[in-house]
Design an enzyme around this catalytic site. Structure first.
Site, short mmCIF file in Angstrom:
data_model
loop_
_atom_site.label_atom_id
_atom_site.label_comp_id
_atom_site.label_asym_id
_atom_site.label_seq_id
_atom_site.Cartn_x
_atom_site.Cartn_y
_atom_site.Cartn_z
N ASP A 94 6.96 -8.46 14.31
CA ASP A 94 7.75 -9.01 15.78
C ASP A 94 6.94 -10.69 16.39
O ASP A 94 6.21 -10.26 15.73
CB ASP A 94 7.65 -7.85 16.96
CG ASP A 94 5.97 -7.49 17.32
OD1 ASP A 94 5.94 -6.84 17.30
OD2 ASP A 94 5.40 -8.60 17.37
N HIS A 109 2.99 -9.94 6.78
CA HIS A 109 4.06 -9.11 6.48
C HIS A 109 5.23 -10.04 6.30
O HIS A 109 5.97 -8.70 6.37
CB HIS A 109 4.15 -7.64 6.97
CG HIS A 109 2.40 -6.80 6.56
ND1 HIS A 109 2.60 -5.61 7.06
CD2 HIS A 109 2.00 -7.09 5.39
CE1 HIS A 109 1.20 -5.24 6.71
NE2 HIS A 109 1.13 -5.77 5.36
N CYS A 117 14.80 -17.89 1.13
CA CYS A 117 15.53 -16.89 -0.39
C CYS A 117 14.68 -16.70 -1.32
O CYS A 117 13.94 -17.05 -1.78
CB CYS A 117 16.24 -18.90 -0.23
SG CYS A 117 16.59 -18.96 -1.82
N CYS A 120 15.11 -19.99 -4.10
CA CYS A 120 13.50 -20.91 -4.08
C CYS A 120 13.10 -20.73 -2.73
O CYS A 120 11.74 -22.00 -3.21
CB CYS A 120 15.08 -22.07 -3.75
SG CYS A 120 14.81 -22.02 -2.07
N CYS A 136 21.59 -20.08 0.27
CA CYS A 136 20.62 -20.66 1.05
C CYS A 136 21.28 -21.47 1.62
O CYS A 136 21.76 -23.03 0.76
CB CYS A 136 19.80 -21.16 -0.31
SG CYS A 136 18.06 -21.19 0.22
N THR A 176 -4.08 -0.27 14.77
CA THR A 176 -3.87 -0.27 13.48
C THR A 176 -4.73 1.21 12.99
O THR A 176 -5.82 0.92 12.83
CB THR A 176 -3.89 -1.49 12.41
OG1 THR A 176 -3.38 -1.08 11.11
CG2 THR A 176 -5.45 -1.71 12.08
N1 APR Z 1 -2.83 1.02 22.33
C1 APR Z 1 -3.69 0.64 21.06
N2 APR Z 1 -3.35 1.29 20.26
C2 APR Z 1 -2.23 1.85 19.84
C3 APR Z 1 -1.15 2.27 20.51
C4 APR Z 1 -1.41 1.64 21.95
N3 APR Z 1 -1.24 1.46 23.02
N4 APR Z 1 -0.47 3.16 20.15
C5 APR Z 1 -0.34 3.44 18.85
N5 APR Z 1 -1.48 3.23 18.17
C6 APR Z 1 -2.59 2.75 17.55
C7 APR Z 1 -1.91 4.77 16.53
O1 APR Z 1 -3.01 5.23 17.24
C8 APR Z 1 -2.08 3.84 15.20
O2 APR Z 1 -3.84 3.65 14.99
O3 APR Z 1 -1.28 1.89 16.70
C9 APR Z 1 -2.05 2.30 15.20
C10 APR Z 1 -0.44 2.08 14.60
O4 APR Z 1 -0.48 2.71 12.85
P1 APR Z 1 0.77 2.96 11.60
O5 APR Z 1 1.85 2.98 13.41
O6 APR Z 1 0.79 3.13 10.97
O7 APR Z 1 1.31 0.90 12.33
P2 APR Z 1 0.46 -0.28 11.67
O8 APR Z 1 -1.36 0.47 10.98
O9 APR Z 1 -0.25 -1.74 12.52
O10 APR Z 1 0.66 -0.40 9.57
C11 APR Z 1 0.51 -1.14 9.07
O11 APR Z 1 2.41 -0.31 7.20
O12 APR Z 1 4.34 0.74 7.41
C12 APR Z 1 3.58 -0.97 7.01
O13 APR Z 1 3.90 -2.83 6.54
C13 APR Z 1 3.74 -1.72 7.71
O14 APR Z 1 2.81 -3.95 8.36
C14 APR Z 1 2.51 -2.05 8.76
C15 APR Z 1 1.55 -1.49 8.15
#
Ligand code: APR
Length: 234
Positions: A94, A109, A117, A120, A136, A176
């Site tokens: 995003d 990502h 494209c 190229c 493209c 994450t």
């Molecule tokens: N504040 C902080 N953390 C949060 C909140 C919040 N409001 N809401 C959810 N989370 C946490 C969750 O606890 C979880 O650990 O965000 C994390 C989201 O985890 P995922 O859904 O696995 O997302 P992400 O870690 O970004 O995934 C990594 O996996 O699917 C691929 O390419 C995709 O970039 C992505 C990658």
């Protein structure tokens, strides 16, 4: 702790959750409606380009209905006021970090608001629907695809990320799950090079054990608190 000079921040879907963008794993997660293999792999693009393009067209269109939250805005403040080195590495596709004002930013990502494209390699800013076989503008090939790093493809700018991890004093992971590599391994790389490591997340993650500190809670609360403390000590 010695005076910090260099910070690397890693963000994941959790930082955008409070803006209304679904995370991938967990209740109501983005992948729940789709099999990853059906919408986020090179094979899926080959097998059913219309489904893959539609999946990303919907996510791109949904950006118009969301806005940065307090966590994005706090990171943008750090970006503007931190006197040392800073790199915000986001796994998110995003544009909420940019819309909050962040500039020292890298999308490992890819980005929804970009088209690539496949012939190229030229990337073009894109905000509308992207039908399969869109020509493209640079080379004319009908090969424009979502500028998203699919599973099995190499994330962008890994050399730049690894260089930043090797020399940072502080590594902070925000929102994450630590489920996907290479991002999930960044904490160990940073720690191995001597950085202090902090996790800010709603729940414990697969990587929590590798952090010096793990603070649990919503990003909109934890991130401004952390950045206030960092800028006070700067
Ligand atoms: N504040 C902080 N953390 C949060 C909140 C919040 N409001 N809401 C959810 N989370 C946490 C969750 O606890 C979880 O650990 O965000 C994390 C989201 O985890 P995922 O859904 O696995 O997302 P992400 O870690 O970004 O995934 C990594 O996996 O699917 C691929 O390419 C995709 O970039 C992505 C990658």
């Amino acid at each position: 702790m010695d005076k910090m000079q260099s910070i690397v921040v890693l963000t994941g879907a959790g930082i955008s959750a409070e803006s209304g963008i679904a995370t991938f794993r967990g209740p109501g997660g983005l992948w729940e409606g789709h099999r990853v293999e059906d919408v986020c792999t090179p094979e899926a693009l080959e097998r059913d380009p219309a489904l893959v393009h539609r999946f990303y067209d919907l996510r791109r269109a949904a950006l118009a209905g969301v806005a940065p939250n307090a966590a994005h805005r706090a990171l943008a403040r750090l970006d503007a006021e931190w006197p040392g080195e800073l790199l915000i590495v986001t796994q998110n596709v995003d544009d909420l970090h940019e819309r909050a004002g962040a500039t020292r930013l890298l999308h490992m990502h890819g980005e929804l608001r970009s088209a690539l494209c496949a012939a190229c390699g030229v990337r073009t800013p894109w905000s509308d629907a992207l039908p399969p076989a869109t020509p493209c503008a640079a080379c004319g090939a009908k090969a424009m695809r979502p500028d998203i790093v699919f599973f099995g493809e190499m994330p962008y700018d890994m050399d730049r990320i690894e260089a930043a991890l090797a020399q940072c004093d502080l590594f902070v992971s925000i929102g994450t799950s630590g489920a996907v590599y290479p991002a999930a391994g960044f904490v160990r790389t940073a720690r191995w090079h001597g950085a202090h490591t902090i996790e800010l997340n709603l729940d414990p993650s697969d990587g929590s054990i590798h952090f010096h500190e793990s603070r649990m809670g919503p990003a909109s609360v934890l991130v401004p608190e952390w950045i206030d403390s960092v800028l006070t000590d700067a």
